[in-house]
Design a protein around this motif. Structure first.
Motif, mmCIF file in Angstrom:
data_model
loop_
_atom_site.group_PDB
_atom_site.id
_atom_site.type_symbol
_atom_site.label_atom_id
_atom_site.label_comp_id
_atom_site.label_asym_id
_atom_site.label_seq_id
_atom_site.Cartn_x
_atom_site.Cartn_y
_atom_site.Cartn_z
ATOM 1 N N ALA A 1 0.839 -1.206 0.000
ATOM 2 C CA ALA A 1 0.000 0.000 0.000
ATOM 3 C C ALA A 1 0.871 1.252 0.000
ATOM 4 N N ASP B 1 -4.985 2.362 -0.228
ATOM 5 C CA ASP B 1 -5.221 2.905 -1.562
ATOM 6 C C ASP B 1 -5.665 1.835 -2.551
ATOM 7 N N ASN B 2 -5.437 0.549 -2.235
ATOM 8 C CA ASN B 2 -5.956 -0.526 -3.088
ATOM 9 C C ASN B 2 -7.344 -0.979 -2.627
ATOM 10 N N HIS B 3 -7.947 -0.169 -1.745
ATOM 11 C CA HIS B 3 -9.306 -0.350 -1.223
ATOM 12 C C HIS B 3 -9.423 -1.435 -0.153
ATOM 13 N N PRO C 1 -13.811 -4.874 -1.786
ATOM 14 C CA PRO C 1 -12.472 -4.972 -1.197
ATOM 15 C C PRO C 1 -12.378 -6.101 -0.170
ATOM 16 N N ASN D 1 -8.321 -2.513 -10.342
ATOM 17 C CA ASN D 1 -7.167 -1.631 -10.583
ATOM 18 C C ASN D 1 -5.894 -2.076 -9.869
ATOM 19 N N ASP D 2 -5.913 -3.239 -9.185
ATOM 20 C CA ASP D 2 -4.685 -3.752 -8.583
ATOM 21 C C ASP D 2 -3.978 -4.635 -9.597
ATOM 22 N N THR D 3 -2.659 -4.710 -9.503
ATOM 23 C CA THR D 3 -1.881 -5.425 -10.508
ATOM 24 C C THR D 3 -1.797 -6.921 -10.257
#
Length: 311
Positions: free
Chosen positions: A38, A71-73, A122, A161-163
């Motif tokens: 994060a 920020d990645n929820h 999330p 939106n996470d890789t």
């Protein structure tokens, strides 16, 4: 080992909230404990993490301290317990499930397509900082995941939106009383045992830990914060003093009744009455989840089997 701070307890509710209101500290804590990549964190709520539609009884909300969102929820519930509670793990599961449910309800209101709800849902993690031991063994840090029974494959999920995929579930326990020097863990995790356990640091603290530690310095607190902390400490001390007083009062009441009812027969009956009053009071604390059956039996000098008959 000497305490770092003489006049403050880092695990008190007010102090924990003050520490994690600092988002830099909250982010570093979550990154260290959960090993999540994060970049930022924000405090969602410090008193009540559930929304009105969660249907969680008010009793379940007493102990919840902090909800942090990354920020990645991903969301992290930070829970602190001073006394061991029999159903604490059940409550953690309730907190976690209700938070997931609330997230679904929130997404339903904002997303038109059902697929988007699950795409943006999330994960919710929990870290429990406990002042009483919950698990056998010497490990001070215990991490629980969902894994396949025979292949040991961890169950993970994707977040919008996470890789890469991230753990579906993580629950971490920090058992403060199991802390000792030279624990076989990553020091980034160990330092939080030292921080909340009020121990001296065994490695030079970095800027974030120094910043967190400064939040424990009462000289940096406002008058209102000091007043609230003093009141909380007074209430905590009053609770334990009341418990000790009730035990002593039970014995004294027993003697009084015994004297009134007769020296030989009455004292025995009176003492027994006082003893029963004390046992019933401890039994109520156990039934309410404030003490374990083991702790209750120890306070009464009974075996667990003997104490069981009063529950």
């Amino acid at each position: 080992m000497e305490e770092r701070h003489k006049n403050i307890k880092p695990t008190y509710d007010l102090v924990v909230k003050k520490v994690f209101r600092n988002e830099t500290v909250a982010l570093q804590f979550v990154k260290d404990i959960f090993e999540l990549p994060a970049k930022s964190a924000k405090l969602i709520e410090g008193n009540q993490i559930f929304t009105a539609n969660s249907n969680v009884e008010s009793d379940f909300n007493i102990a919840v301290d902090i909800l942090v969102e990354l920020d990645n929820h991903a969301q992290v519930i930070i829970e602190v317990q001073l006394a061991k509670q029999v159903f604490f793990i059940n409550r953690i599961w309730a907190y976690l499930c209700k938070q997931v449910n609330d997230n679904i309800e929130r997404l339903k209101q904002n997303e038109k397509e059902q697929l988007a709800i699950y795409k943006k849902l999330p994960p919710v993690y929990v870290v429990a900082i406990v002042d009483q031991n919950y698990f056998d063994g010497d490990e001070a840090i215990s991490t629980f995941l969902i894994k396949e029974e025979t292949r040991n494959t961890e169950l993970k999920m994707y977040v919008d939106n996470d890789t890469k995929d991230i753990p579906l579930l993580k629950i971490v326990f920090l058992e403060l009383k199991k802390y000792k020097e030279n624990l076989n863990n990553d020091y980034k995790k160990i330092r939080w045992l030292e921080f909340f356990g009020n121990k001296q640091y065994t490695s030079e603290p970095d800027d974030v830990i120094v910043q967190a530690d400064n939040l424990l310095n009462l000289r940096n607190w406002t008058k209102e914060e000091k007043r609230m902390y003093d009141e909380m400490t007074r209430q905590q001390d009053h609770y334990w003093a009341s418990l000790a007083y009730a035990q002593e009062e039970g014995r004294a009441e027993g003697m009084r009744l015994g004297i009134e009812q007769g020296i030989e027969r009455g004292i025995g009956l009176g003492i027994e009455q006082g003893r029963l009053n004390t046992i019933n009071m401890i039994a109520d604390l156990v039934k309410g989840g404030f003490l374990t059956k083991e702790m209750g039996a120890q306070k009464l000098n009974l075996s667990e089997e003997e104490f069981e008959t009063y529950l």
